[in-house]
Design a protein around this motif. Structure first.
Motif, mmCIF file in Angstrom:
data_model
loop_
_atom_site.group_PDB
_atom_site.id
_atom_site.type_symbol
_atom_site.label_atom_id
_atom_site.label_comp_id
_atom_site.label_asym_id
_atom_site.label_seq_id
_atom_site.Cartn_x
_atom_site.Cartn_y
_atom_site.Cartn_z
ATOM 1 N N ASP A 521 0.834 -1.193 0.000
ATOM 2 C CA ASP A 521 0.000 0.000 0.000
ATOM 3 C C ASP A 521 0.874 1.251 0.000
ATOM 4 O OD1 ASP A 521 -2.765 1.244 0.413
ATOM 5 O OD2 ASP A 521 -1.578 2.175 1.997
ATOM 6 N N ASP A 607 -11.048 0.630 0.581
ATOM 7 C CA ASP A 607 -10.762 0.756 -0.847
ATOM 8 C C ASP A 607 -11.767 -0.029 -1.695
ATOM 9 O OD1 ASP A 607 -8.663 2.338 -0.156
ATOM 10 O OD2 ASP A 607 -7.086 0.916 -0.728
ATOM 11 N N HIS A 634 -5.437 7.243 -2.209
ATOM 12 C CA HIS A 634 -5.106 6.540 -0.970
ATOM 13 C C HIS A 634 -4.832 7.493 0.183
ATOM 14 C CE1 HIS A 634 -0.760 7.440 -1.428
ATOM 15 N NE2 HIS A 634 -1.021 7.343 -2.724
#
Length: 719
Positions: A521, A607, A634
């Protein structure tokens, strides 16, 4: 106190001493007396009860028991508890009582707490117990040469038994949980095959040779933060410049990674900052480099939110200056023995500042933490730092005594020594690396990011989907991405199956399933499991998302399903964790606490919500993933989830309560949802404890923990 001797029923030499005992009993939670100054039946019975809780004998029957010896008097004047406290473990309390009961008459053993919590005092009691059993001269609770020799004389393996074997099991329990190990190794005095299974998992987690036996290296790792300082280590760190010669010598000595400093304060004369050309020396020799940030970092005053934010900005600039790649972890140092209150007041805000600063610069770099085990664990849990570099060689730090290795440890510093490269001698720290964890950078100035491979794979799947059925390309892409794990009977009970024709097309094209394309991530630095994320997105695409306190069946494939399983964990553990809010705040969405709802799970849920709802509204799945992972989405995922899904903290709590007690409005969906919730709870708790049977205030407290966790995460985004 020794001059007074034992104090018991009828003792009247000094009424004030008796009053102190009685009031101390009240402070400990025992009914010390009905009237003060006389040591009567009530006081005697209170002391007998406390002695039993301590693991000691009552001292006699009737009024002949319940004496306060000098050691018991000392224990009365401490803050120690002798009943299990919130979050404590019964296995730990059993050991605490056993230690007290077996060794309390030894001259230098002091009665310890029996509260179910592993702590520095319990660690030292365990060390003394081993020293007693191994006949180590002058037992003092320290891990010295005499103790090392005793442990080497007492290796443990299947068939071993006796008090030392029982203490080995105590050490195992104090180091739980261990990833992959069965729960509950058991406090017993025989080394069984079950013990060997646990030990193998502990050795694997601790980066030790996996033998299943309690050799000296395993003993040491169980007992002290350095472990065996002379065990093999393939990493190191130093303040000295790594020349080409030094880099080659380090590689030949078995090292594969070296930690170096991005910068140093202007007032420093240590000259420890990375030099021009140094990284090329490191990489050319076959070494990797993990960057460290330390601006003083030796006093409480060095840490607060503001300094963390400034250090984050400076670390970003220096990392960029050196060309460190996207996704590189920078370890921010806490190089002193920070206590729990100091961690709360200064260290956590410091790392929140670091997070905020790195996020403001596009999250090119991932924050890590260097410090004691406790500093690493708490920074990971409360500031959401995903990688730990443990200062294990500081074995005397209070933050290393009574704390297991954090689950997210990547490096463990175990020994400082002089490294000899011919006539060139310089100080070096030996560092153990955990296989599979962050291992630093192997290059600089790379144009790609950690998500590029996944995005290329995603486009490949999507192109196949377009050629198969362009009208369903995004939906088919999500189906392949969740296949095969999320196509079992449990999934089929609530959501539709994958298109087997498209699955065959992907297989014929030679595609590997998505589990081979997990990615790091870009904000958290954690491994994201693509199948879970895409299953969540697919659920929202198929069944939609609720709004505010309302729930839909699609929520079951995301945050609702995970919150239900986490609820199952809480009610399973409730006897030792009555406070649902604390339970959630201590365990929910962490990177270093093993649960069914870890931080990576929440990221995947959030997400998946964004991707699934966007695709349901007509968006292209590839475009949405690119916006999320490469376009900065993000960096605001939690804030957008909060505002779009709930709208307020009150609605987060109400939604969580509805998730646990309500059902979707559609009758068919309600039946599916209720059946799945029941199954998820039973799977985790072993029985159905209906959330509706929990008192409303207790359930809302638990759900408030979910809301507060979400607020903490969006706070790191500056929202």
């Amino acid at each position: 106190m020794r001059d007074l001797g034992d104090i018991g029923f009828g003792w009247d030499a000094n009424p004030n001493i008796v009053r102190i005992i009685q009031h101390a009993l009240f402070c400990k939670g025992y009914w010390g007396a009905n009237s003060y100054g006389g040591y009567g039946t009530v006081t005697t019975e209170a002391v007998k009860e406390m002695r039993v809780n301590m693991g000691l004998p009552e001292g006699g029957t009737g009024t002949s028991g319940g004496q306060v010896t000098p050691k018991i008097f000392k224990a009365l004047l401490t803050m120690d508890a002798y009943i299990i406290l919130g979050g404590g473990r019964q296995e730990v309390r059993e050991i605490q009582r056993w230690l007290n009961g077996r060794y309390w008459t030894r001259s230098n053993y002091f009665i310890g707490p029996c509260d179910g919590h592993f702590s520095r005092d319990v660690q030292q009691a365990l060390m003394k117990a081993l020293q007693y059993e191994m006949n180590v001269p002058g037992p003092n609770g320290n891990f010295g040469p005499g103790t090392e020799a005793g442990l080497k004389r007492n290796p443990q393996s299947v068939g071993s038994s006796g008090p030392i074997t029982q203490l080995f099991h105590a050490a195992c329990i104090f180091n739980e949980p261990v990833p992959g190990a069965p729960a509950g190794v058991g406090f017993r005095d025989d080394y069984t095959s079950a013990t060997a299974t646990f030990v193998r998992k502990f050795q694997e987690f601790s980066a030790l040779p996996v033998t299943g036996e309690g050799d000296f290296t395993t003993w040491a790792q169980l007992l002290v933060s350095t472990g065996d300082p002379d065990r093999p280590a393939n990493s190191c760190d130093t303040r000295f410049t790594i020349t080409a010669s030094r880099a080659q010598a380090l590689y030949e000595a078995g090292y594969r990674a070296v930690g170096r400093y991005l910068a140093e304060p202007p007032s420093s004369d240590l000259d420890k900052e990375i030099k021009d050309g140094e990284l090329r020396n490191i990489f050319d020799a076959g070494l990797r480099c993990f960057p460290i940030w330390q601006y003083n970092a030796r006093d409480l005053e060095d840490f607060n939110y503001s300094s963390g934010y400034q250090h984050g900005l400076q670390a970003h600039d220096r990392g960029e200056h050196y060309g460190f790649n996207w996704g590189t972890v920078i370890y921010f140092a806490v190089d002193y023995d920070a206590t729990d209150p100091e961690i709360t007041s200064n260290i956590i805000p410091y790392f929140q500042g670091v997070q905020g600063a790195l996020n403001s610069q596009g999250s090119r770099f991932i924050p890590g933490v260097y410090g004691s085990r406790n500093v690493c664990a708490r920074a990971s849990s409360e500031a959401y730092v995903s990688h730990s570099f443990v200062s294990g060689m500081s074995w005397g730090f209070s933050g290393n005594l009574g704390f297991p290795l954090p689950l997210n440890w990547a490096f463990n510093q175990i020994k400082e020594f002089e490294f000899h490269n011919g006539d060139d001698v310089f100080d070096l720290d030996r560092v153990v690396h955990r296989p599979g964890a962050d291992f630093g950078a192997d290059s600089i100035n790379r144009e790609t990011t950690p998500v590029d491979d996944f995005l290329a794979y995603l486009e490949q799947v999507h192109e196949l989907a377009r050629s198969y059925d362009s009208s369903r390309a995004s939906k088919l892409t999500l189906e392949w991405m969740r296949y095969p794990k999320y196509n079992d009977w449990k999934w089929r009970a609530n959501f539709e199956l994958v298109d087997e024709g498209f699955v065959a097309k992907c297989r014929d094209a030679g595609l590997r399933t998505s589990k081979h394309h997990n990615y790091q991530d870009p904000s958290a630095g954690l491994t994201i499991h693509v199948d879970h994320l895409c299953a969540t997105a697919n659920a929202y695409l198929l069944e939609g998302a609720g709004k505010g306190a309302e729930i839909e069946l699609g929520d079951l494939g995301g945050w609702c399903g995970d919150l239900i399983t986490f609820y199952g964990e809480w009610v399973r553990d409730e006897d030792e964790n009555k406070d649902g809010h604390k339970y959630a705040m201590d365990r929910l969405a962490k990177s270093n606490v093993r649960t069914t709802f870890m931080l990576s799970d929440l990221i995947e849920d959030v997400d998946g919500y964004h991707i699934g709802t966007a695709v349901k509204a007509g968006a292209n799945v590839v475009t949405e993933f690119r916006n999320l992972l490469s376009g900065g989405g993000h960096q605001s995922r939690f804030g957008r989830f909060f505002s779009e899904r709930y709208g307020s903290t009150t609605e987060v709590v109400n939604g969580a309560v509805e998730c646990l007690t309500g059902v979707p409005a559609a009758p068919d969906d309600a039946v599916k949802y209720a059946a799945s919730r029941e199954g998820l709870i039973i799977k985790q708790s072993g029985e159905l404890i209906d959330p509706a049977s929990i008192t409303s205030s207790d359930l809302r407290d638990f759900c408030q923990g979910y809301a507060d966790t979400l607020n903490s995460l969006r706070g790191l985004e500056g929202q």
